[in-house]
Scaffold this motif. Structure first.
Motif, mmCIF file in Angstrom:
data_model
loop_
_atom_site.group_PDB
_atom_site.id
_atom_site.type_symbol
_atom_site.label_atom_id
_atom_site.label_comp_id
_atom_site.label_asym_id
_atom_site.label_seq_id
_atom_site.Cartn_x
_atom_site.Cartn_y
_atom_site.Cartn_z
ATOM 1 N N MET A 1 -24.590 7.838 0.482
ATOM 2 C CA MET A 1 -24.304 8.434 -0.815
ATOM 3 C C MET A 1 -22.868 8.151 -1.253
ATOM 4 N N GLU B 1 -26.395 12.308 -5.390
ATOM 5 C CA GLU B 1 -27.329 13.399 -5.158
ATOM 6 C C GLU B 1 -27.422 14.225 -6.433
ATOM 7 N N TYR C 1 -18.818 17.724 -2.148
ATOM 8 C CA TYR C 1 -17.810 16.939 -1.435
ATOM 9 C C TYR C 1 -16.570 16.633 -2.276
ATOM 10 N N GLU D 1 -29.965 13.619 5.834
ATOM 11 C CA GLU D 1 -30.264 12.489 4.961
ATOM 12 C C GLU D 1 -31.328 11.617 5.629
ATOM 13 N N ARG E 1 -22.036 13.123 -3.229
ATOM 14 C CA ARG E 1 -22.718 14.223 -2.553
ATOM 15 C C ARG E 1 -22.262 15.547 -3.142
ATOM 16 N N TYR F 1 -27.655 22.418 4.263
ATOM 17 C CA TYR F 1 -28.753 21.609 3.734
ATOM 18 C C TYR F 1 -30.040 21.891 4.505
ATOM 19 N N GLN G 1 -32.246 11.334 -5.831
ATOM 20 C CA GLN G 1 -31.120 10.413 -5.859
ATOM 21 C C GLN G 1 -31.127 9.704 -7.207
#
Length: 579
Positions: free
Chosen positions: A464, A363, A470, A505, A467, A501, A348
């Motif tokens: 976030m 991210e 997105y 998260e 991301r 993923y 991050q």
């Protein structure tokens, strides 16, 4: 004898008096460029002036500061921070661009003025610089005036058309082709600091031309430098003066689309694995094995070995990965399949916004040369430009065997695929709670706004504000408002890939020892269940769902006592189909 080439020039924000020095500079550059192609051609250069319209829409200091905040809050922080020269000009341009985007009446005034000039001049070519390019695009795509583009060349230069704020607020996250134009050339200079951006549109009558030049001060935005650039001369000026585009377009209509004649494969994959990070404490063991396992899986599913590229360890630098992602998504056509797979560390990155204030958390993938700066971070601020305009029926999947949960907490188990930041980076996202006498996470402004812009059922955002996959930089409107605008514009919003993923998260992605061989626990379980499902379904993908694959993968990870749950995000229709 060839007829005179009629050119209509549409200027941007600032003082542009008729007959002023700016016109002389434009005309000198145009004549210089055209002489290199056809020295005998007569040019008729005309202008569309609208300083008087700008004067009706005053931009004060408060407007400019708010405009900068809105332009920069969507992830585009680098252009303003690298800006050189007159910052007041940048602020005024920002204020005027935002006011134009948000005011239908302002847009109609400029649109009507341009229509009037096009009808009077009947140009072969329309050159739109800076905000002038937005006026042209608005005119050529609006239902009441799109016919004015018919048969004409359009050239956008120093343009904010692709800026995420403009694209998000004005076009609900996705640009449309200018269908009636003979051809649209978008001249892009990566050194231009006046909120410009790349544009990628899947249309046979569109091309971005890289016209990079780096000149001190504000000259990186100067229209004349774009117009005389060697790449501009060899592309659009050559085509216009020789009518090459018209000839090519006729040939395409008689034969088949240009994309169908370019030998790009229907399936491509880029696989990235990094074990040997420079810091011995950060090294992993299973990432290279993961890449070979994934390559075998894809070849079993019909990918040609020559269409799978692999980049490993010290070759997987930030620039090396960016170059290969461009290869992956180059020339994508409707119905193509593309896979981006990454096995390595994630992190991050607290990111600075307006006024050098940290206002967002991104991210990032961790390339070999990662040093906790934006230049070496692989975030969606960079990636979204490559996929956001893809045709909706392209099958683009991103699989990430890493985690971004190192976050702002220190410590964690060995062989965890996520980096904890250095203490100075951690400090960016913390604040001192005097009552508790403890350091606690800060609430970041951009993250709160982005929560309103996505469907949390199919696009879980968590804490976030950036991301991967997105396209959050162009999701600037609240979801309900964005859906209404998309319906009016006739599109579905920005393209979104399928995202798989390794963990949720707040969880970690771990490595797994398969005897003496190591893999990512997620990758090994994913490929194992992928093969099992295909065998059980006799290879009939119509009976299989990627959501089931992720469910079975997570179930196996839990049975093996890994505290990680695979996650899935993407368009709702895509979640119910196969890989």
């Amino acid at each position: 004898m060839a007829t005179a080439l009629r050119i209509l020039c549409v200027h941007g924000v600032g003082q542009h008096p008729p007959g002023g020095a700016w016109q002389q500079a434009w005309e000198a550059a145009i004549h210089e460029a055209c002489r290199q192609v056809d020295a005998e051609r007569t040019l008729d250069i005309q202008y569309c002036h609208y300083d008087d319209i700008f004067a009706q829409h005053k931009v004060g200091l408060g407007d400019t500061l708010e405009a900068l905040a809105r332009l920069l809050a969507n992830g585009i922080t680098a252009p303003f921070r690298r800006a050189r020269g007159d910052d007041s000009r940048l602020r005024h341009t920002a204020g005027m661009v935002v006011k134009w985007v948000e005011s239908p009446a302002f847009r109609k005034q400029t649109r009507d003025r341009l229509v009037e000039r096009i009808e009077a001049v009947k140009p072969h070519v329309v050159l739109g610089h800076s905000l002038g390019s937005l006026v042209c695009y608005d005119t050529f795509t609006h239902e009441e005036s799109r016919a004015t583009a018919s048969g004409r060349y359009f050239v956008s230069l120093g343009s904010q058309i692709g800026n995420p704020f403009v694209r998000g607020e004005y076009q609900a996250g996705r640009l449309s082709a200018i269908e009636k134009a003979r051809f649209w050339y978008h001249l892009y200079n990566r050194f231009d600091s006046v909120f410009t951006a790349r544009v990628s549109i899947a249309a046979d009558n569109f091309r971005q031309v890289d016209t990079h030049f780096d000149i001190p001060g504000n000259a990186d935005h100067a229209a004349e430098e774009y117009l005389r650039h060697p790449q501009a001369v060899s592309t659009f000026w050559y085509d216009v003066l020789n009518d090459e585009t018209a000839r090519i377009t006729r040939a395409l209509r008689e034969q088949r689309p240009v994309s169908a004649r370019v030998a790009t494969p229907r399936k491509r994959a880029l696989l990235i694995g990094i074990n040997d990070y420079p810091d011995p404490d950060q090294r992993l063991a299973g990432c290279v094995n993961d890449v070979f396992l994934m390559s075998a899986m894809l070849q079993e599913q019909g990918f040609d070995a020559g269409d799978i590229r692999v980049v490993l360890d010290e070759r997987a630098t930030a620039d090396g990965i960016r170059e290969r992602v461009d290869w992956l998504l180059d020339g994508v056509r409707s119905g193509d399949q593309r896979i981006l797979y990454y096995s390595g560390h994630g992190a991050q990155l607290p990111t600075y916004g307006l006024g050098d204030r940290v206002d967002r958390m991104d991210e990032t993938l961790v390339p070999y040369d990662f040093d906790w700066t934006e230049d070496t971070a692989l975030t969606d601020d960079w990636l979204f430009e490559r996929y956001v305009q893809l045709p909706y029926d392209v099958d683009f999947s991103i699989l990430l065997d890493c985690c971004h949960s190192g976050g702002m907490a220190k410590g964690g188990p060995a062989r965890m695929r996520g980096l904890n930041p250095p203490d100075d980076i951690r400090h960016r996202a913390l604040k001192w709670d005097a009552a508790r006498e403890m350091w606690v996470p800060r609430e970041l402004e951009v993250a709160e706004r982005k929560q309103l812009a996505v469907d949390q059922d199919t696009m879980p955002l968590g804490d976030m504000s950036g991301r991967l996959g997105y396209a959050l930089p162009v999701r600037t409107l609240p979801l309900g408002e964005a859906r209404q605008l998309r319906k009016a514009l006739g599109h579905k919003g920005p393209y979104m890939p399928l995202l798989v993923y390794a963990c949720q998260e707040g969880e970690f992605a771990y490595e797994y020892e398969h005897g003496a061989i190591q893999h990512g626990a997620f990758t090994y379980a994913l490929v194992k269940n992928w093969r099992r499902m295909l065998r059980g379904g006799a290879g009939d993908r119509r009976r299989l769902k990627v959501s089931d694959l992720v469910k079975y993968t997570s179930q196996e990870l839990r049975e093996l006592e890994y505290d990680q749950t695979a996650a899935l995000a993407g368009p709702e229709i895509r979640l119910s189909r196969w890989m």
